[in-house]
Design a protein around this motif. Structure first.
Motif, PDB file in Angstrom:
ATOM      1  N   TYR A 123      -7.301  -6.598  10.681  1.00  0.00           N
ATOM      2  CA  TYR A 123      -7.870  -6.174   9.400  1.00  0.00           C
ATOM      3  C   TYR A 123      -9.241  -6.814   9.199  1.00  0.00           C
ATOM      4  CZ  TYR A 123      -3.289  -4.289   8.253  1.00  0.00           C
ATOM      5  OH  TYR A 123      -2.122  -3.564   8.269  1.00  0.00           O
ATOM      6  N   PHE A 124     -10.171  -6.003   8.748  1.00  0.00           N
ATOM      7  CA  PHE A 124     -11.537  -6.468   8.485  1.00  0.00           C
ATOM      8  C   PHE A 124     -11.826  -6.206   7.009  1.00  0.00           C
ATOM      9  CE2 PHE A 124     -16.059  -6.726   8.429  1.00  0.00           C
ATOM     10  CZ  PHE A 124     -16.442  -7.445   9.548  1.00  0.00           C
ATOM     11  N   ILE A 125     -12.055  -7.274   6.256  1.00  0.00           N
ATOM     12  CA  ILE A 125     -12.390  -7.139   4.832  1.00  0.00           C
ATOM     13  C   ILE A 125     -13.884  -6.849   4.731  1.00  0.00           C
ATOM     14  CG2 ILE A 125     -12.320  -8.194   2.559  1.00  0.00           C
ATOM     15  CD1 ILE A 125      -9.583  -7.742   3.880  1.00  0.00           C
ATOM     16  N   LEU A 126     -14.225  -5.676   4.260  1.00  0.00           N
ATOM     17  CA  LEU A 126     -15.627  -5.241   4.220  1.00  0.00           C
ATOM     18  C   LEU A 126     -16.374  -5.941   3.084  1.00  0.00           C
ATOM     19  CD1 LEU A 126     -14.813  -1.483   4.743  1.00  0.00           C
ATOM     20  CD2 LEU A 126     -15.910  -2.974   6.414  1.00  0.00           C
ATOM     21  N   PRO A 127     -17.497  -6.607   3.392  1.00  0.00           N
ATOM     22  CA  PRO A 127     -18.259  -7.347   2.364  1.00  0.00           C
ATOM     23  C   PRO A 127     -19.144  -6.409   1.542  1.00  0.00           C
ATOM     24  CG  PRO A 127     -19.325  -7.604   4.497  1.00  0.00           C
ATOM     25  CD  PRO A 127     -18.084  -6.790   4.746  1.00  0.00           C
ATOM     26  N   LEU A 128     -18.536  -5.635   0.671  1.00  0.00           N
ATOM     27  CA  LEU A 128     -19.272  -4.591  -0.053  1.00  0.00           C
ATOM     28  C   LEU A 128     -20.160  -5.131  -1.165  1.00  0.00           C
ATOM     29  CD1 LEU A 128     -16.360  -1.987  -0.265  1.00  0.00           C
ATOM     30  CD2 LEU A 128     -18.380  -1.868   1.203  1.00  0.00           C
ATOM     31  N   GLN A 129     -20.001  -6.405  -1.516  1.00  0.00           N
ATOM     32  CA  GLN A 129     -20.836  -7.000  -2.568  1.00  0.00           C
ATOM     33  C   GLN A 129     -22.033  -7.748  -1.966  1.00  0.00           C
ATOM     34  OE1 GLN A 129     -19.774  -5.227  -5.107  1.00  0.00           O
ATOM     35  NE2 GLN A 129     -19.548  -6.926  -6.523  1.00  0.00           N
ATOM     36  N   PHE A 130     -22.706  -7.126  -1.025  1.00  0.00           N
ATOM     37  CA  PHE A 130     -23.859  -7.753  -0.366  1.00  0.00           C
ATOM     38  C   PHE A 130     -25.103  -7.638  -1.254  1.00  0.00           C
ATOM     39  CE2 PHE A 130     -23.292  -3.407   1.137  1.00  0.00           C
ATOM     40  CZ  PHE A 130     -24.525  -2.832   0.855  1.00  0.00           C
ATOM     41  N   ARG A 131     -26.072  -8.526  -1.003  1.00  0.00           N
ATOM     42  CA  ARG A 131     -27.304  -8.530  -1.808  1.00  0.00           C
ATOM     43  C   ARG A 131     -28.312  -7.516  -1.285  1.00  0.00           C
ATOM     44  NH1 ARG A 131     -26.491 -13.838  -0.724  1.00  0.00           N
ATOM     45  NH2 ARG A 131     -28.342 -13.917   0.603  1.00  0.00           N
ATOM     46  N   ASN A 132     -28.436  -7.429   0.040  1.00  0.00           N
ATOM     47  CA  ASN A 132     -29.354  -6.479   0.668  1.00  0.00           C
ATOM     48  C   ASN A 132     -28.822  -6.172   2.065  1.00  0.00           C
ATOM     49  OD1 ASN A 132     -30.348  -8.616   2.491  1.00  0.00           O
ATOM     50  ND2 ASN A 132     -31.407  -9.398   0.660  1.00  0.00           N
ATOM     51  N   VAL A 133     -29.497  -5.296   2.809  1.00  0.00           N
ATOM     52  CA  VAL A 133     -28.963  -4.850   4.099  1.00  0.00           C
ATOM     53  C   VAL A 133     -28.862  -5.994   5.109  1.00  0.00           C
ATOM     54  CG1 VAL A 133     -29.658  -2.453   3.798  1.00  0.00           C
ATOM     55  CG2 VAL A 133     -31.262  -4.063   4.839  1.00  0.00           C
ATOM     56  N   ILE A 134     -29.815  -6.915   5.080  1.00  0.00           N
ATOM     57  CA  ILE A 134     -29.759  -8.036   6.023  1.00  0.00           C
ATOM     58  C   ILE A 134     -28.602  -8.954   5.673  1.00  0.00           C
ATOM     59  CG2 ILE A 134     -30.997 -10.051   6.895  1.00  0.00           C
ATOM     60  CD1 ILE A 134     -33.569  -8.520   6.595  1.00  0.00           C
ATOM     61  N   ASP A 135     -28.378  -9.166   4.384  1.00  0.00           N
ATOM     62  CA  ASP A 135     -27.236  -9.980   3.960  1.00  0.00           C
ATOM     63  C   ASP A 135     -25.930  -9.329   4.401  1.00  0.00           C
ATOM     64  OD1 ASP A 135     -25.952 -12.135   2.393  1.00  0.00           O
ATOM     65  OD2 ASP A 135     -25.321 -10.496   1.093  1.00  0.00           O
ATOM     66  N   ALA A 136     -25.860  -7.999   4.372  1.00  0.00           N
ATOM     67  CA  ALA A 136     -24.659  -7.300   4.828  1.00  0.00           C
ATOM     68  C   ALA A 136     -24.398  -7.574   6.309  1.00  0.00           C
ATOM     69  CB  ALA A 136     -24.806  -5.799   4.588  1.00  0.00           C
ATOM     70  N   VAL A 137     -25.463  -7.589   7.117  1.00  0.00           N
ATOM     71  CA  VAL A 137     -25.306  -7.878   8.550  1.00  0.00           C
ATOM     72  C   VAL A 137     -24.759  -9.284   8.748  1.00  0.00           C
ATOM     73  CG1 VAL A 137     -26.501  -8.129  10.754  1.00  0.00           C
ATOM     74  CG2 VAL A 137     -27.151  -6.279   9.206  1.00  0.00           C
ATOM     75  N   TRP A 138     -25.343 -10.270   8.038  1.00  0.00           N
ATOM     76  CA  TRP A 138     -24.903 -11.656   8.199  1.00  0.00           C
ATOM     77  C   TRP A 138     -23.459 -11.830   7.752  1.00  0.00           C
ATOM     78  CZ3 TRP A 138     -27.348 -13.978  11.602  1.00  0.00           C
ATOM     79  CH2 TRP A 138     -28.745 -13.982  11.694  1.00  0.00           C
ATOM     80  N   GLN A 139     -23.068 -11.178   6.662  1.00  0.00           N
ATOM     81  CA  GLN A 139     -21.696 -11.318   6.191  1.00  0.00           C
ATOM     82  C   GLN A 139     -20.705 -10.692   7.179  1.00  0.00           C
ATOM     83  OE1 GLN A 139     -20.515 -10.989   2.125  1.00  0.00           O
ATOM     84  NE2 GLN A 139     -22.611 -10.851   1.388  1.00  0.00           N
ATOM     85  N   CYS A 140     -21.076  -9.557   7.760  1.00  0.00           N
ATOM     86  CA  CYS A 140     -20.220  -8.944   8.774  1.00  0.00           C
ATOM     87  C   CYS A 140     -20.096  -9.835  10.001  1.00  0.00           C
ATOM     88  CB  CYS A 140     -20.759  -7.566   9.171  1.00  0.00           C
ATOM     89  SG  CYS A 140     -20.549  -6.295   7.908  1.00  0.00           S
ATOM     90  N   LYS A 141     -21.211 -10.447  10.396  1.00  0.00           N
ATOM     91  CA  LYS A 141     -21.180 -11.350  11.543  1.00  0.00           C
ATOM     92  C   LYS A 141     -20.284 -12.553  11.259  1.00  0.00           C
ATOM     93  CE  LYS A 141     -23.904 -14.682  14.139  1.00  0.00           C
ATOM     94  NZ  LYS A 141     -22.946 -14.638  15.252  1.00  0.00           N
ATOM     95  N   SER A 142     -20.394 -13.119  10.061  1.00  0.00           N
ATOM     96  CA  SER A 142     -19.591 -14.288   9.718  1.00  0.00           C
ATOM     97  C   SER A 142     -18.103 -13.965   9.779  1.00  0.00           C
ATOM     98  CB  SER A 142     -19.962 -14.785   8.311  1.00  0.00           C
ATOM     99  OG  SER A 142     -19.158 -15.888   7.931  1.00  0.00           O
ATOM    100  N   TYR A 143     -17.724 -12.794   9.255  1.00  0.00           N
ATOM    101  CA  TYR A 143     -16.313 -12.420   9.275  1.00  0.00           C
ATOM    102  C   TYR A 143     -15.850 -12.148  10.708  1.00  0.00           C
ATOM    103  CZ  TYR A 143     -11.919 -10.614   7.459  1.00  0.00           C
ATOM    104  OH  TYR A 143     -10.587 -10.449   7.185  1.00  0.00           O
ATOM    105  N   SER A 144     -16.701 -11.477  11.502  1.00  0.00           N
ATOM    106  CA  SER A 144     -16.356 -11.225  12.903  1.00  0.00           C
ATOM    107  C   SER A 144     -16.176 -12.528  13.663  1.00  0.00           C
ATOM    108  CB  SER A 144     -17.447 -10.378  13.570  1.00  0.00           C
ATOM    109  OG  SER A 144     -17.538  -9.101  12.994  1.00  0.00           O
ATOM    110  N   ASP A 145     -17.056 -13.501  13.416  1.00  0.00           N
ATOM    111  CA  ASP A 145     -16.954 -14.793  14.092  1.00  0.00           C
ATOM    112  C   ASP A 145     -15.653 -15.510  13.723  1.00  0.00           C
ATOM    113  OD1 ASP A 145     -19.322 -14.428  15.384  1.00  0.00           O
ATOM    114  OD2 ASP A 145     -20.497 -15.796  14.149  1.00  0.00           O
ATOM    115  N   SER A 146     -15.242 -15.367  12.464  1.00  0.00           N
ATOM    116  CA  SER A 146     -13.994 -16.016  12.056  1.00  0.00           C
ATOM    117  C   SER A 146     -12.792 -15.400  12.780  1.00  0.00           C
ATOM    118  CB  SER A 146     -13.814 -15.913  10.538  1.00  0.00           C
ATOM    119  OG  SER A 146     -13.555 -14.585  10.130  1.00  0.00           O
ATOM    120  N   LEU A 147     -12.871 -14.100  13.108  1.00  0.00           N
ATOM    121  CA  LEU A 147     -11.787 -13.454  13.841  1.00  0.00           C
ATOM    122  C   LEU A 147     -11.746 -13.904  15.300  1.00  0.00           C
ATOM    123  CD1 LEU A 147     -12.043  -9.781  12.477  1.00  0.00           C
ATOM    124  CD2 LEU A 147     -10.385 -11.533  11.835  1.00  0.00           C
TER     125      LEU A 147
END
Length: 497
Positions: free
Chosen positions: A317-341
């Protein structure tokens, strides 16, 4: 030949849609992987294509497998090649100069609601549609997921294809998609991710919170077994070279991180464009999740080929970080969650524990899970890493190919790469009632905005932010206090001495 091999729990659940009266009564449909190979030649030789399929595909026992149920277990045997009825598995259609890609989509869209399979034969069919409107032809492959997962299908693809210049393509090496770079997380984040993975792998998978109602999810008062068909679309092609240039400007970011960011931004944009009420729930802390197939095969040495056929995956399961500030922040949040997996033991634990439990459950419980579980998440993701060189089948050059999964859930997204480009397939159940064309538009604009955002960002904005969760920070504080307290007590003790 293989005789009476017991199916894995994942294969078992896929097969029951064909051979179980209980599954059929509940209208649980087969899960089908669809691959479309487009040829530049409008009139390929039917016999050459059929012989290539017979010579290459049938050397894999799973493509000669006949499944049966004994008691509460599913077994399979592989039949000899000369007993495979190619007249059933391979058919030819005349496009009459009028068929185009939309006609192919219409055939695919009803697989989950209309097409019947003969369970006494291997679970795959191939249709050659020649004489199409655009001067091409297409080889439409319909493969039941019981045969195998994405790694299996990719391995079979490579065995079927030849380089355009001649000679077989390289075999699938060491499951390269699993040989990922190490996670760039703080030590405390790695520890908390590992501990949470232990919890989720042992118990959390059974206590998953259901996603709130939203415009991309089948309503909870409807059931996917009521499906009347699918909407199937594809995004434009994204240049892998351009994606590599973009990710290299973001330290440690992978192609998968960018793809997850495209989905995250695209979904948020769709909710914004449709004024979805779920936006208010997101502000209150509700989450939207995506499930994916986590490969649990062993990781081979660098030059070793792993060719385990079958289904060796577990649902992640991947929790989508839909409350991002901007597109670059969305990339970093996705990377952080992927790294935790990447540091989580959840997949391995879940594969063995959940798999063992499911083998003990009665069929009624499996039916309930098959019907109810798709309501827990909003979308499902899968991927196929295709050859990056042009290839041919039976001597006919493949101009393009598509991939999608037609399954018993609402929204399926598939990632496909070929010849230096990637695209996303969108397979949406009509029960959702979503605007599929608008959703594809949102995904495409998300990719463009990421590229533009990175190009126009300052060096400061491109630096990785600190996304360490509070749990990890509390761990750091707690350990710091413990160390400081121990040093103080030791100092006092030494002073008294």
């Amino acid at each position: 030949e293989i005789k009476k091999r017991r199916a894995s729990i994942i294969t078992d659940m896929f097969v029951r849609a064909h051979i179980s009266d209980g599954y059929k009564k509940a209208r649980i449909r087969p899960t089908t992987v669809v691959v479309e190979f487009y040829f530049q030649d409008p009139h390929p030789d039917n016999d050459r294509i059929r012989d290539a399929l017979k010579d290459r595909i049938l050397k894999h026992p799973r493509f000669r497998a006949v499944f049966r149920k004994e008691g509460n277990c599913v077994f399979w045997d592989s039949i000899p090649k000369d007993m495979v009825d190619m007249s059933y598995h391979f058919e030819v259609m005349d496009g009459k100069g009028t068929f185009d890609e939309e006609h192919v989509k219409s055939i695919t869209s009803t697989l989950n609601s209309e097409e019947e399979w003969d369970a006494t034969k291997p679970l795959w069919k191939v249709t050659l549609i020649n004489n199409m409107k655009n001067g091409r032809s297409v080889l439409l492959c319909k493969l039941d997921h019981a045969i195998g997962d994405g790694v299996t299908m990719t391995s079979v693809l490579l065995s079927l294809a030849d380089k355009k210049s001649g000679g077989e393509l390289q075999r699938l090496k060491s499951l390269e998609s699993r040989r990922i770079t190490g996670p760039s997380l703080r030590w405390s984040h790695k520890i908390t991710s590992f501990l949470y993975g232990c919890y989720f792998g042992c118990l959390g998978w059974a206590l998953v919170k259901r996603d709130p109602e939203n415009g991309l999810k089948i309503p909870n008062d409807k059931c996917v077994t009521q499906s009347i068909g699918k909407d199937i679309l594809y995004t434009k092609s994204f240049s892998l070279e351009e994606m590599k240039i973009t990710k290299e400007r973001l330290a440690g970011v992978s192609i998968n991180d960018l793809l997850m960011a495209i989905i995250t931004i695209g979904m948020r944009r769709y909710y914004d464009r449709t004024n979805d009420p779920v936006l208010d729930l997101l502000k209150k802390g509700k989450a939207i999740s995506a499930c994916f197939m986590a490969n649990v095969r062993r990781v081979a040495s660098k030059n070793e080929a792993v060719e385990q056929m079958g289904n060796y995956f577990i649902i992640g399961y991947f929790i989508l970080p839909l409350q991002f500030r901007n597109v670059i922040d969305a990339v970093w949040q996705c990377k952080s969650y992927s790294d935790s997996l990447k540091v989580s033991p959840a997949f391995a634990l879940q594969f063995h524990l959940a798999g063992g439990i499911c083998k003990l459950l009665p069929e009624s419980a499996l039916i309930f899970a098959s019907v109810d579980n798709p309501k827990n998440f909003t979308l499902t993701m899968s991927s196929v890493k295709g050859p990056q060189d042009e290839f041919s089948i039976a001597g006919y050059a493949v101009d393009d190919f598509n991939f999608c999964t037609v399954a018993n859930n609402g929204l399926n997204l598939g990632f496909l790469s070929y010849k230096g480009n990637a695209k996303i397939s969108v397979c949406a159940d009509k029960l959702i009632g979503m605007d599929s064309h608008l959703f594809v538009e949102c995904l495409e604009s998300a990719y463009d905005d990421i590229c533009n955002g990175v190009d126009n960002a300052s060096s400061e904005e491109l630096k990785p932010p600190d996304l360490t969760p509070l749990s990890a920070k509390f761990l750091e504080i707690g350990l710091s206090c413990a160390v400081a307290g121990t040093v103080a007590l030791l100092s006092i003790w030494l002073a008294k001495k």
